[in-house]
Design a protein around this motif. Structure first.
Motif, PDB file in Angstrom:
ATOM      1  N   ILE A  80       0.833  -1.204   0.000  1.00  0.00           N
ATOM      2  CA  ILE A  80       0.000   0.000   0.000  1.00  0.00           C
ATOM      3  C   ILE A  80       0.865   1.250   0.000  1.00  0.00           C
ATOM      4  N   SER A  83       2.467   1.733  -3.366  1.00  0.00           N
ATOM      5  CA  SER A  83       1.461   2.152  -4.336  1.00  0.00           C
ATOM      6  C   SER A  83       1.143   3.630  -4.203  1.00  0.00           C
ATOM      7  N   LEU A  84       0.994   4.096  -2.971  1.00  0.00           N
ATOM      8  CA  LEU A  84       0.644   5.498  -2.754  1.00  0.00           C
ATOM      9  C   LEU A  84       1.821   6.437  -2.957  1.00  0.00           C
ATOM     10  N   LEU A  88       1.263   5.960  -7.692  1.00  0.00           N
ATOM     11  CA  LEU A  88       0.312   7.013  -8.020  1.00  0.00           C
ATOM     12  C   LEU A  88       0.993   8.318  -8.442  1.00  0.00           C
ATOM     13  N   HIS A 175      -3.961   3.761 -13.399  1.00  0.00           N
ATOM     14  CA  HIS A 175      -4.135   5.035 -12.699  1.00  0.00           C
ATOM     15  C   HIS A 175      -3.785   6.202 -13.612  1.00  0.00           C
ATOM     16  N   ARG A 218      -8.785  10.794  -5.297  1.00  0.00           N
ATOM     17  CA  ARG A 218      -9.377  10.007  -4.201  1.00  0.00           C
ATOM     18  C   ARG A 218      -9.874   8.652  -4.711  1.00  0.00           C
ATOM     19  N   SER A 220      -8.608   7.047  -7.288  1.00  0.00           N
ATOM     20  CA  SER A 220      -7.394   6.290  -7.602  1.00  0.00           C
ATOM     21  C   SER A 220      -6.775   5.704  -6.331  1.00  0.00           C
ATOM     22  N   VAL A 221      -6.732   6.478  -5.269  1.00  0.00           N
ATOM     23  CA  VAL A 221      -6.204   5.989  -3.988  1.00  0.00           C
ATOM     24  C   VAL A 221      -7.051   4.834  -3.478  1.00  0.00           C
ATOM     25  N   ALA A 224      -6.185   1.768  -5.445  1.00  0.00           N
ATOM     26  CA  ALA A 224      -4.829   1.312  -5.141  1.00  0.00           C
ATOM     27  C   ALA A 224      -4.777   0.565  -3.819  1.00  0.00           C
ATOM     28  N   ILE A 225      -5.432   1.095  -2.791  1.00  0.00           N
ATOM     29  CA  ILE A 225      -5.395   0.461  -1.475  1.00  0.00           C
ATOM     30  C   ILE A 225      -6.168  -0.855  -1.490  1.00  0.00           C
ATOM     31  N   TYR A 285     -13.598   4.885   4.108  1.00  0.00           N
ATOM     32  CA  TYR A 285     -13.005   5.788   3.109  1.00  0.00           C
ATOM     33  C   TYR A 285     -14.097   6.576   2.398  1.00  0.00           C
TER      34      TYR A 285
END
Length: 293
Positions: A80, A83-84, A88, A175, A218, A220-221, A224-225, A285
């Motif tokens: 995670i 990824s962040l 991204l 993304h 937001r 995309s996040v 990703a998570i 989220y």
């Protein structure tokens, strides 16, 4: 008034027509399996016959006491973070470079998006060959410098980082396309006005691009998570969770310690924990960061 009543009646008819099939499919393929998994998690069961050996919370106690599961949780967290922090921002940077409709950008978009189209198992097999310490591309590059090629996927300390490279390569194109779609919705006159006012590139990015791209970022996040928590298909052809459980994630742990070892009750406990993590994250989220989107 009659038109309004007719519209309400038409909406109700559509709901009554399409809602029951959707609820039936959701109940059949989501609610019932999850309910069964929750029930099985309280039994020591190998999948044959009816579960009879009730063990209560024992499966969950064994799960959280297991070293491999703690490694899996840590790996999911690391994926995670990567990824962040890497995937991204890289995707956003490429999206800014390729968002304009100029000659040649479509070709580069396709090139960067191709890894996402590729099946996860196929991508894993390709990178397994790349990382091969005897015949792979990485081995040949090391040999050019006269060094002994490493067996990356066989080293417990570095195998998970090799997988993170594959994760970034595989999914950043998805993304990037999300960001490109969002960037193309921004009014170009805002950028022209900013340039006329003498704004720098960083100021334009911070004051115009990021705020107007907020909902896309937001989303995309979120993807990703959630994708990082559920990562499975890439790892199996690469390492199958090894060596020494160093590349396990929660889903590969469920497969390795539940399904393949015929410990269905224990595997169900892992599935319940994974489900709760995903549900709590998704609803939390959405409620906190996406309530206005």
């Amino acid at each position: 008034m009659r038109a309004s009543s007719a519209a309400i009646g038409g909406t109700s008819a559509m709901v009554l027509l399409f809602l029951p099939p959707a609820l039936f499919l959701f109940t059949l393929f989501v609610a019932l399996p999850m309910g069964e998994a929750a029930w099985y998690s309280f039994y020591s069961w190998n999948g044959y016959g009816a579960p009879t050996d009730f063990v209560g919370w024992r499966n969950f106690e064994l799960l959280f006491a297991n070293r491999a599961f703690r490694i899996a949780l840590t790996n999911n967290f690391l994926i995670i973070v990567v990824s962040l922090a890497i995937q991204l921002p890289l995707a956003l940077g490429m999206a800014i470079l390729l968002a304009d409709r100029v000659r040649g950008t479509a070709t580069f978009r396709l090139i960067f998006f191709l890894p996402y189209i590729l099946a996860e198992v196929a991508a894993g097999l390709i990178w397994r060959f790349v990382y091969d310490g005897e015949y792979g591309l990485l081995a040949k590059l090391w040999e050019l410098f006269g060094a002994t090629p490493p067996h990356v996927l066989a080293e417990p300390d570095i195998a998970i980082y090799a997988i993170m490279v594959v994760v970034v390569w595989k999914y950043f194109g998805f993304h990037m396309m999300l960001y490109i779609a969002g960037l193309q919705q921004i009014d170009r006159s805002l950028y022209e006005a900013a340039h006329i006012d003498g704004a720098t590139g960083w100021q334009i990015f911070r004051r115009i691009t990021v705020p107007l791209l907020g909902s896309t970022i937001r989303l995309s996040v979120f993807f990703a998570i959630l994708g990082s928590i559920q990562l499975f298909d890439l790892i199996m052809p690469l390492t199958k969770g090894g060596p020494s459980d160093s590349t396990q994630t929660m889903v590969t742990y469920l497969y390795s310690y539940g399904v393949t070892r015929m410990r269905i009750g224990f595997g169900s406990a892992v599935g319940v924990v994974l489900f709760l993590i995903c549900v709590v994250f998704a609803f939390g989220y959405k409620r906190v960061l996406m309530r206005h989107d």
